[in-house]
Design an enzyme around this catalytic site. Sequence first.
Site, PDB file in Angstrom:
ATOM      1  N   GLY A  83       0.784  -1.223   0.000  1.00 55.17           N
ATOM      2  CA  GLY A  83       0.000   0.000   0.000  1.00 55.17           C
ATOM      3  C   GLY A  83       0.817   1.274   0.000  1.00 55.17           C
ATOM      4  N   TYR A 131      -8.992  -6.060  -0.568  1.00 52.85           N
ATOM      5  CA  TYR A 131      -9.298  -6.464   0.796  1.00 52.85           C
ATOM      6  C   TYR A 131     -10.808  -6.673   0.911  1.00 52.85           C
ATOM      7  CZ  TYR A 131      -4.616  -5.010   2.270  1.00 52.85           C
ATOM      8  OH  TYR A 131      -3.256  -4.891   2.420  1.00 52.85           O
ATOM      9  N   THR A 157      -6.557 -10.487  -0.164  1.00 50.82           N
ATOM     10  CA  THR A 157      -5.790 -10.593   1.075  1.00 50.82           C
ATOM     11  C   THR A 157      -6.752 -10.555   2.257  1.00 50.82           C
ATOM     12  OG1 THR A 157      -3.941  -9.416   0.056  1.00 50.82           O
ATOM     13  CG2 THR A 157      -3.927  -9.598   2.454  1.00 50.82           C
ATOM     14  N   LYS A 255      -4.378 -14.724  -0.795  1.00 45.78           N
ATOM     15  CA  LYS A 255      -3.080 -14.413  -0.195  1.00 45.78           C
ATOM     16  C   LYS A 255      -3.164 -14.469   1.325  1.00 45.78           C
ATOM     17  CE  LYS A 255       0.615 -10.941  -0.572  1.00 45.78           C
ATOM     18  NZ  LYS A 255       0.796 -10.569   0.850  1.00 45.78           N
ATOM     19  N   HIS A 279       1.844 -12.113   5.724  1.00 46.61           N
ATOM     20  CA  HIS A 279       1.737 -10.664   5.554  1.00 46.61           C
ATOM     21  C   HIS A 279       3.050  -9.966   5.890  1.00 46.61           C
ATOM     22  CE1 HIS A 279      -1.782  -7.818   4.888  1.00 46.61           C
ATOM     23  NE2 HIS A 279      -0.723  -7.032   4.870  1.00 46.61           N
TER      24      HIS A 279
END
Length: 397
Positions: A83, A131, A157, A255, A279
């Site tokens: 991000g 997300y 994710t 993920k 992560h």
Amino acid sequence: MARDTWFETVAIAQQRAKKRLPKSVYSSLISASEKGLTVADNVEAFGQLGFAPHVIGAQAKRDLATTVMGQDISLPVIISPTGVQAVHPDGEVAVARAAAARGTAMGLSSFASKPIEEVIAANPKLFFQAYWLGDRDAIAARVERARAAGAVGLIVTTDWSFSHGRDWGSPKIPEAMDLKTIVKMLPEGLTRPRWMWQWGKTFRPPNLQVPNQGAKGEAGPPFFAAYGEWMGTPPPTWEDIAWLRELWGGPFMLKGVMRVDDAKRAVDAGVSAISVSNHGGNNLDSTPASIRALPAIADAVGDQIEVVLDGGIRRGSDVVKALALGARAVMIGRAYLWGLAAEGQTGVENVLDIMSGGIDSALRGLGLASVHDLRPEHILVPPGFLRPLGLPSDTGA
């Protein structure tokens, strides 16, 4: 690439990034959670794995090319979505150009600082990362925007436990770069004049908004507003994942998988690929290194879906170890961000060259002609190294 900007390892890229960036900006690239046990294990675990080299039989030429989610790539290394890449004015566009120049694909975060339409123009081999944020209608709108832009795959994710405490302190990231914030951060910025001048030439401060969370052409909400909405959204169910996979209809990666039972559920949900990932150590600290969990997951589902590894990759030999233990390719995060911070697009290209050079060298030492020839017998795995999670014999939830 000019010799005065070239660096020979990712560690040197990190050193340059640290010297170039303001302290708070550099700290955001280190990140991790709580004590940092997982982020450290991600990197150190690769050092515990050994090679079993041949002295005769090296091939004159090595093939590094492979495919992931239907995309031909020149080396088994993909750009992982991260991000707000506002460490450099060109951000994700510079990364996309670098990945395209080196013939590989890119994951673009829904929390990116550049709109997908601008990034995909620089690299059409783009996987959009989403997300589970907001209701199904809001998620569907973002997915349809990615489809319209030409994204060739979707990455979802789900792993983040929102740990806020870090033993070394969390970076102070402002909610917006307004005049008050700029004045407050000016003393820190003045300690890094090259970085300040880089942004000064654009006549605008770093953008802390996330345009891919809004409609096409909109500035998008501030990062922390989107982050807060994500925290407030109930976590998805397996039925939600199956719904999103069906909605997308194309190549689909889940993920953040670290357990065999979750990997099997992902197969049942219809995914094309999974990323064995914790992560980057930013999630639940004390989770094992992703490379320790990889072999059991690859053994369980690797013949049904593509298995990618994410976490701790710092050199080409790490990539080779991951492929030998069952990964089809790897995704890199911090490594290319350090390259971006150090030298922009050129720095990201440099990192990818480090990866390809290291892969080629390791294949030569192992006497192999292709990344597809790698097998577990090429790696020395010490006793007690593996952490197979979620096996049928496990009693944990």
